[in-house]
Design an enzyme around this catalytic site. Structure first.
Site, short mmCIF file in Angstrom:
data_model
loop_
_atom_site.label_atom_id
_atom_site.label_comp_id
_atom_site.label_asym_id
_atom_site.label_seq_id
_atom_site.Cartn_x
_atom_site.Cartn_y
_atom_site.Cartn_z
N GLY A 15 -36.37 37.35 30.19
CA GLY A 15 -35.69 36.36 31.02
C GLY A 15 -36.59 35.54 31.92
O GLY A 15 -36.12 34.98 32.91
N SER A 16 -37.87 35.41 31.57
CA SER A 16 -38.75 34.65 32.47
C SER A 16 -38.38 33.16 32.48
O SER A 16 -38.56 32.49 33.51
CB SER A 16 -40.22 34.84 32.10
OG SER A 16 -40.51 34.26 30.86
N LEU A 97 -29.41 33.33 15.42
CA LEU A 97 -29.05 31.98 14.99
C LEU A 97 -27.61 31.69 15.38
O LEU A 97 -26.75 32.57 15.26
CB LEU A 97 -29.18 31.88 13.46
CG LEU A 97 -30.61 31.85 12.94
CD1 LEU A 97 -30.60 32.00 11.42
CD2 LEU A 97 -31.30 30.57 13.35
N HIS A 114 -38.93 26.93 22.30
CA HIS A 114 -39.63 27.64 21.23
C HIS A 114 -41.14 27.57 21.48
O HIS A 114 -41.66 26.52 21.83
CB HIS A 114 -39.29 26.98 19.88
CG HIS A 114 -39.96 27.67 18.73
ND1 HIS A 114 -39.48 28.84 18.20
CD2 HIS A 114 -41.10 27.37 18.06
CE1 HIS A 114 -40.29 29.24 17.24
NE2 HIS A 114 -41.29 28.36 17.13
C1 GRF Z 1 -40.12 32.51 24.99
O1 GRF Z 1 -41.47 32.58 24.63
C2 GRF Z 1 -39.39 31.46 24.18
O2 GRF Z 1 -40.20 30.44 23.75
C3 GRF Z 1 -38.87 32.25 23.01
O3 GRF Z 1 -38.58 33.53 23.52
C4 GRF Z 1 -39.37 33.79 24.68
C5 GRF Z 1 -38.43 34.19 25.78
O4 GRF Z 1 -39.09 34.68 26.90
N1 GRF Z 1 -37.74 31.56 22.42
P1 GRF Z 1 -38.27 35.01 28.22
O5 GRF Z 1 -37.21 36.04 27.88
O6 GRF Z 1 -37.71 33.74 28.75
O7 GRF Z 1 -39.31 35.59 29.15
#
Ligand code: GRF
Length: 196
Positions: A15-16, A97, A114
């Site tokens: 969830g960063s 998806l 992404h």
């Molecule tokens: C991120 O690297 C994003 O690009 C991908 O999943 C990861 C999620 O990270 N879709 P976080 O949970 O937001 O830390």
């Protein structure tokens, strides 16, 4: 309707990116509110973070499939998002998806981040794919979500260098730092009523 844009954040992991958006809202640099955070993983870090930010946090069981939701579960998810008056669905590390049940319910109003410069390296562990392909540069992309995997129209990208000695971990950390700057910027465009 009036008032700030209400976000519904979906995530399966730590969830960063949600935290970056919530911090931008708290800092007053993003005029939006997070109405609800929903996960398909019961003990996902994103749910704990949401609670810490005082945001309603909810686990919705995905059903019996691995890469998508069961249609009934997807309809339920759309219904919950509607009940929170969500105007923009923000995928933040959501590992499934989406199909017509959700994409059709929020046309043009679902975004994803992404960790590559799409259309290069869609799919899992995109930073590792870039590293193994010998790229000198990669990055991150925010795009609208359609029915494909990481295929919707691109809204914004940030470039990240691949440095000598990078491992999958160091590169992913550098990409994530870029994500945390990029995602709030794109959400700000939606909040300002510019359909980017
Ligand atoms: C991120 O690297 C994003 O690009 C991908 O999943 C990861 C999620 O990270 N879709 P976080 O949970 O937001 O830390």
């Amino acid at each position: 309707m009036g008032g700030p844009l209400t976000l519904g954040v979906l995530g399966s992991g730590k969830g960063s990116n949600f935290a970056a958006i919530a911090d931008a809202i708290a800092a007053g640099t993003l005029d939006a509110r997070v109405g609800v955070v929903i996960s398909d993983v019961p003990d996902a870090g994103i749910l704990k973070l949401a609670e810490r930010h005082g945001v309603p946090a909810m686990y919705l069981p995905p059903g019996r499939f691995k890469t998508r939701l069961e249609p009934e579960r997807e309809a339920e998810l759309a219904e919950v998002l509607r009940s929170y008056r969500v105007g923009l669905v923000v995928l933040a590390g959501y590992m499934r998806l989406l199909k017509e049940g959700l994409v059709g319910a929020f046309p043009g109003r679902i975004v994803n981040i992404h960790p590559s410069l799409l259309p290069k390296f869609p799919g899992l562990a995109a930073w590792r794919q870039a590293l193994e392909a010998g790229e000198k540069e990669t990055g991150c992309t925010v795009h609208r979500v359609d029915l494909g995997m990481d295929t919707g129209p691109i809204l914004a990208q940030a470039r990240v260098p691949i440095l000598p000695g990078d491992t999958a971990e160091t590169l992913h950390a550098r990409i994530q730092a870029a994500e945390h700057a990029l995602y709030p910027q794109v959400v700000r465009r939606f909040a300002a009523g510019e359909t980017p």
